[in-house]
Design a protein around this motif. Sequence first.
Motif, PDB file in Angstrom:
ATOM      1  N   THR A   1       0.794  -1.227   0.000  1.00 44.81           N
ATOM      2  CA  THR A   1       0.000   0.000   0.000  1.00 44.81           C
ATOM      3  C   THR A   1       0.830   1.282   0.000  1.00 44.81           C
ATOM      4  OG1 THR A   1      -0.082   0.051   2.410  1.00 44.81           O
ATOM      5  CG2 THR A   1      -1.869  -1.140   1.264  1.00 44.81           C
ATOM      6  N   SER A   2       2.144   1.183   0.158  1.00 47.83           N
ATOM      7  CA  SER A   2       3.064   2.323   0.272  1.00 47.83           C
ATOM      8  C   SER A   2       2.771   3.204   1.487  1.00 47.83           C
ATOM      9  CB  SER A   2       3.049   3.176  -1.007  1.00 47.83           C
ATOM     10  OG  SER A   2       3.480   2.413  -2.102  1.00 47.83           O
ATOM     11  N   GLU A   3       2.066   2.681   2.486  1.00 48.41           N
ATOM     12  CA  GLU A   3       1.806   3.432   3.710  1.00 48.41           C
ATOM     13  C   GLU A   3       3.061   3.431   4.573  1.00 48.41           C
ATOM     14  OE1 GLU A   3      -2.318   2.345   5.496  1.00 48.41           O
ATOM     15  OE2 GLU A   3      -1.619   0.656   4.274  1.00 48.41           O
ATOM     16  N   LYS A   4       3.337   4.557   5.191  1.00 46.10           N
ATOM     17  CA  LYS A   4       4.432   4.646   6.154  1.00 46.10           C
ATOM     18  C   LYS A   4       3.871   4.330   7.528  1.00 46.10           C
ATOM     19  CE  LYS A   4       7.477   7.918   3.860  1.00 46.10           C
ATOM     20  NZ  LYS A   4       6.915   7.934   2.546  1.00 46.10           N
ATOM     21  N   ILE A   5       4.533   3.403   8.226  1.00 40.75           N
ATOM     22  CA  ILE A   5       4.140   3.017   9.573  1.00 40.75           C
ATOM     23  C   ILE A   5       5.271   3.426  10.509  1.00 40.75           C
ATOM     24  CG2 ILE A   5       3.448   1.119  11.084  1.00 40.75           C
ATOM     25  CD1 ILE A   5       1.466   1.666   8.761  1.00 40.75           C
ATOM     26  N   PHE A   6       4.932   4.270  11.465  1.00 37.02           N
ATOM     27  CA  PHE A   6       5.903   4.806  12.412  1.00 37.02           C
ATOM     28  C   PHE A   6       5.911   3.970  13.690  1.00 37.02           C
ATOM     29  CE2 PHE A   6       4.832   8.112   9.504  1.00 37.02           C
ATOM     30  CZ  PHE A   6       5.995   8.843   9.328  1.00 37.02           C
TER      31      PHE A   6
ATOM     32  N   ARG B   1      -2.502   1.988  14.678  1.00 36.20           N
ATOM     33  CA  ARG B   1      -3.440   3.060  15.028  1.00 36.20           C
ATOM     34  C   ARG B   1      -3.180   4.270  14.137  1.00 36.20           C
ATOM     35  NH1 ARG B   1      -0.911   6.866  18.166  1.00 36.20           N
ATOM     36  NH2 ARG B   1       1.028   6.218  19.157  1.00 36.20           N
ATOM     37  N   HIS B   2      -4.270   4.974  13.781  1.00 34.88           N
ATOM     38  CA  HIS B   2      -4.179   6.167  12.942  1.00 34.88           C
ATOM     39  C   HIS B   2      -4.396   7.367  13.856  1.00 34.88           C
ATOM     40  CE1 HIS B   2      -5.209   7.949   8.732  1.00 34.88           C
ATOM     41  NE2 HIS B   2      -4.305   8.644   9.360  1.00 34.88           N
ATOM     42  N   ASP B   3      -3.313   8.021  14.210  1.00 32.48           N
ATOM     43  CA  ASP B   3      -3.269   9.063  15.230  1.00 32.48           C
ATOM     44  C   ASP B   3      -3.893  10.373  14.758  1.00 32.48           C
ATOM     45  OD1 ASP B   3      -1.800  11.298  16.855  1.00 32.48           O
ATOM     46  OD2 ASP B   3      -1.236   9.448  17.887  1.00 32.48           O
ATOM     47  N   GLU B   4      -4.199  11.240  15.722  1.00 30.14           N
ATOM     48  CA  GLU B   4      -4.738  12.549  15.390  1.00 30.14           C
ATOM     49  C   GLU B   4      -3.735  13.401  14.615  1.00 30.14           C
ATOM     50  OE1 GLU B   4      -5.890  14.971  18.735  1.00 30.14           O
ATOM     51  OE2 GLU B   4      -3.957  14.770  19.703  1.00 30.14           O
ATOM     52  N   ASP B   5      -2.435  13.069  14.676  1.00 31.27           N
ATOM     53  CA  ASP B   5      -1.437  13.801  13.888  1.00 31.27           C
ATOM     54  C   ASP B   5      -1.428  13.355  12.424  1.00 31.27           C
ATOM     55  OD1 ASP B   5      -0.011  11.385  13.812  1.00 31.27           O
ATOM     56  OD2 ASP B   5       1.662  12.104  15.022  1.00 31.27           O
ATOM     57  N   GLY B   6      -2.300  12.393  12.076  1.00 30.61           N
ATOM     58  CA  GLY B   6      -2.415  11.921  10.697  1.00 30.61           C
ATOM     59  C   GLY B   6      -1.488  10.773  10.354  1.00 30.61           C
ATOM     60  N   LYS B   7      -0.567  10.432  11.245  1.00 32.28           N
ATOM     61  CA  LYS B   7       0.373   9.341  10.982  1.00 32.28           C
ATOM     62  C   LYS B   7      -0.195   8.020  11.490  1.00 32.28           C
ATOM     63  CE  LYS B   7       4.556  12.152  11.331  1.00 32.28           C
ATOM     64  NZ  LYS B   7       5.790  12.367  12.131  1.00 32.28           N
ATOM     65  N   LYS B   8       0.314   6.944  10.924  1.00 34.60           N
ATOM     66  CA  LYS B   8      -0.064   5.595  11.357  1.00 34.60           C
ATOM     67  C   LYS B   8       1.090   5.017  12.165  1.00 34.60           C
ATOM     68  CE  LYS B   8      -3.153   5.011   7.540  1.00 34.60           C
ATOM     69  NZ  LYS B   8      -3.206   4.691   6.142  1.00 34.60           N
ATOM     70  N   TYR B   9       0.742   4.446  13.337  1.00 31.23           N
ATOM     71  CA  TYR B   9       1.732   3.928  14.259  1.00 31.23           C
ATOM     72  C   TYR B   9       1.470   2.462  14.555  1.00 31.23           C
ATOM     73  CZ  TYR B   9       2.893   8.799  15.225  1.00 31.23           C
ATOM     74  OH  TYR B   9       3.288  10.108  15.110  1.00 31.23           O
ATOM     75  N   LEU B  10       2.537   1.664  14.521  1.00 30.83           N
ATOM     76  CA  LEU B  10       2.427   0.264  14.915  1.00 30.83           C
ATOM     77  C   LEU B  10       2.034   0.199  16.377  1.00 30.83           C
ATOM     78  CD1 LEU B  10       2.724  -2.698  14.148  1.00 30.83           C
ATOM     79  CD2 LEU B  10       5.159  -2.523  14.697  1.00 30.83           C
ATOM     80  N   TYR B  11       1.039  -0.630  16.697  1.00 24.95           N
ATOM     81  CA  TYR B  11       0.534  -0.705  18.062  1.00 24.95           C
ATOM     82  C   TYR B  11       0.811  -2.052  18.718  1.00 24.95           C
ATOM     83  CZ  TYR B  11      -2.544   0.315  21.995  1.00 24.95           C
ATOM     84  OH  TYR B  11      -3.041   0.536  23.252  1.00 24.95           O
TER      85      TYR B  11
END
Length: 181
Positions: A58-63, A156-166
């Motif tokens: 998907t080319s999504e960046k996961i932080f 999780r898709h944070d309020e800062d717009g980034k996606k984070y591994l949970y």
Amino acid sequence: MRRERLLDRNVNIITDLDGKKFVLINDIRFKAKRREDWENVETYLKEYVEEFYEIAETSEKIFISTDFPDEYANSESRIALKGAVAKAKANAAQGIPELIQIATNREFSKNIKKKHEKAAKYGWYRYDVRFALPVYDDKTGQVIRYNIFSARMLVRHDEDGKKYLYDLLAIKKETSSPLES
């Protein structure tokens, strides 16, 4: 220091005969016989904090945020794990970058818990991942096969717009033939 240690991993992405990818983790780093040392797992995972990796499909960046190591090592779902599955989750920590890279079958769900109203303001994503761990012969110490596990990667898709591994959830040993060495 962080980069040096992250690069000192023996992990590969492999494609099986059905064309599905999995992460081959060649070393058992966390070897406790009765109980995994989750403090060491958590410490190890802190090496990934502030890094990001891209999902190939998907080319999504996961932080990786500062809350990830604690959630991974101390979540209710982890505490419920026993035996081989607990050891599998502990050792899957070595392949976090590659697991993110091979994540597939994205599913979205809205956040419904008040405690996550900021951290998952834009909801949750779940992805399928697979990994393999070596099984050693007790007498010779040689790898005799690899057990393959499937899991759900929670993002999780944070309020800062980034996606984070949970977390890594629903880890199950696949019942198909193990990968022979």
